[in-house]
Design an enzyme around this catalytic site. Structure first.
Site, short mmCIF file in Angstrom:
data_model
loop_
_atom_site.label_atom_id
_atom_site.label_comp_id
_atom_site.label_asym_id
_atom_site.label_seq_id
_atom_site.Cartn_x
_atom_site.Cartn_y
_atom_site.Cartn_z
N ASP A 197 0.86 -1.18 0.00
CA ASP A 197 0.00 0.00 0.00
C ASP A 197 0.90 1.24 0.00
O ASP A 197 2.12 1.14 0.23
CB ASP A 197 -0.90 -0.05 1.24
CG ASP A 197 -1.77 1.17 1.38
OD1 ASP A 197 -2.37 1.60 0.37
OD2 ASP A 197 -1.85 1.72 2.50
N ASP B 283 -1.80 -0.78 6.03
CA ASP B 283 -2.02 -0.25 7.38
C ASP B 283 -3.47 -0.25 7.83
O ASP B 283 -3.75 0.06 8.99
CB ASP B 283 -1.52 1.21 7.44
CG ASP B 283 -2.40 2.12 6.58
OD1 ASP B 283 -3.26 2.83 7.13
OD2 ASP B 283 -2.25 2.08 5.35
#
Length: 210
Positions: A11, A170
């Protein structure tokens, strides 16, 4: 996983970089232009990593598929074009982690809800773009995380089996996307999502940072 993954997909926001100040400013601008009440910065931070229509829906209680959500997205993107790259900074240790993974022979890719063009500009500025074989951004798919579509597209472009891949992120949307794609997941705590929310999903590890 029982062995090191051949392909590591990462990400972007709150995993490798922090662009929260620019995102908060762009969302606040779009909401103000549309006549909405200001959203608290914490509420905006909680939407980072979602698609823009999903962020609008979460902040306003509206439907993500409305004309208003599309207008919000357009207003955000217009302001982001002016500010996002300059305001995005690598998180501490992120460059070193990416370089070490590449040196160990892992194939690297980015899968993010950010626009791929902005991601490439940031990575190029940091002299990291050449380490990544693919960048999948919001414009590349019709369905966004937590839908598995972005991860599956990345695996297709890399001709990589899902069993040999790991996704690092996250947020809950990252964990859900990995689970739906059948890909191993590693969580990092450099965002606003607490450990207990990430551990509710299958994860090989939850790390303090990438």
């Amino acid at each position: 996983m029982n062995r090191w993954p051949a392909c590591i997909m990462l990400d972007m926001d709150y995993t490798l970089v922090d662009s929260s100040d620019a995102i908060i400013a762009c969302i606040a601008h779009a909401l103000a232009v549309m006549g909405h009440r200001p959203a608290p910065p914490g509420a905006i931070q909680a939407t980072i990593g979602l698609s823009l229509p999903a962020a609008y829906a979460q902040l306003t209680g509206s439907d993500a598929g409305t004309q208003e959500a599309r207008r919000f997205s357009a207003l955000f993107l217009a302001r982001a074009d002016e500010t996002m790259v300059a305001s995005t900074r690598l998180l501490p240790g992120a460059a070193e982690a990416v370089q070490a993974l590449h040196a160990r022979g892992h194939r690297l890719a980015i899968v993010t809800s950010k626009r791929a063009r902005i991601v490439r500009e940031v990575l190029a500025r940091e002299e990291l773009l050449g380490l990544f074989e693919a960048v999948i951004g919001s414009e590349d798919v019709a369905r966004h995380k937590p839908d598995p579509a972005p991860l599956l597209l990345c695996l297709e472009r890399l001709s990589s089996p899902r069993e040999a891949a790991l996704y690092v992120g996250d947020a809950v949307a990252d964990a859900r996307a990995a689970q739906a794609a059948g890909v191993a997941f590693c969580g990092v705590l450099t965002g606003v999502t607490p450990r207990e929310q990430l551990t509710a999903y299958p994860a090989d590890a939850i790390l303090d940072s990438v």
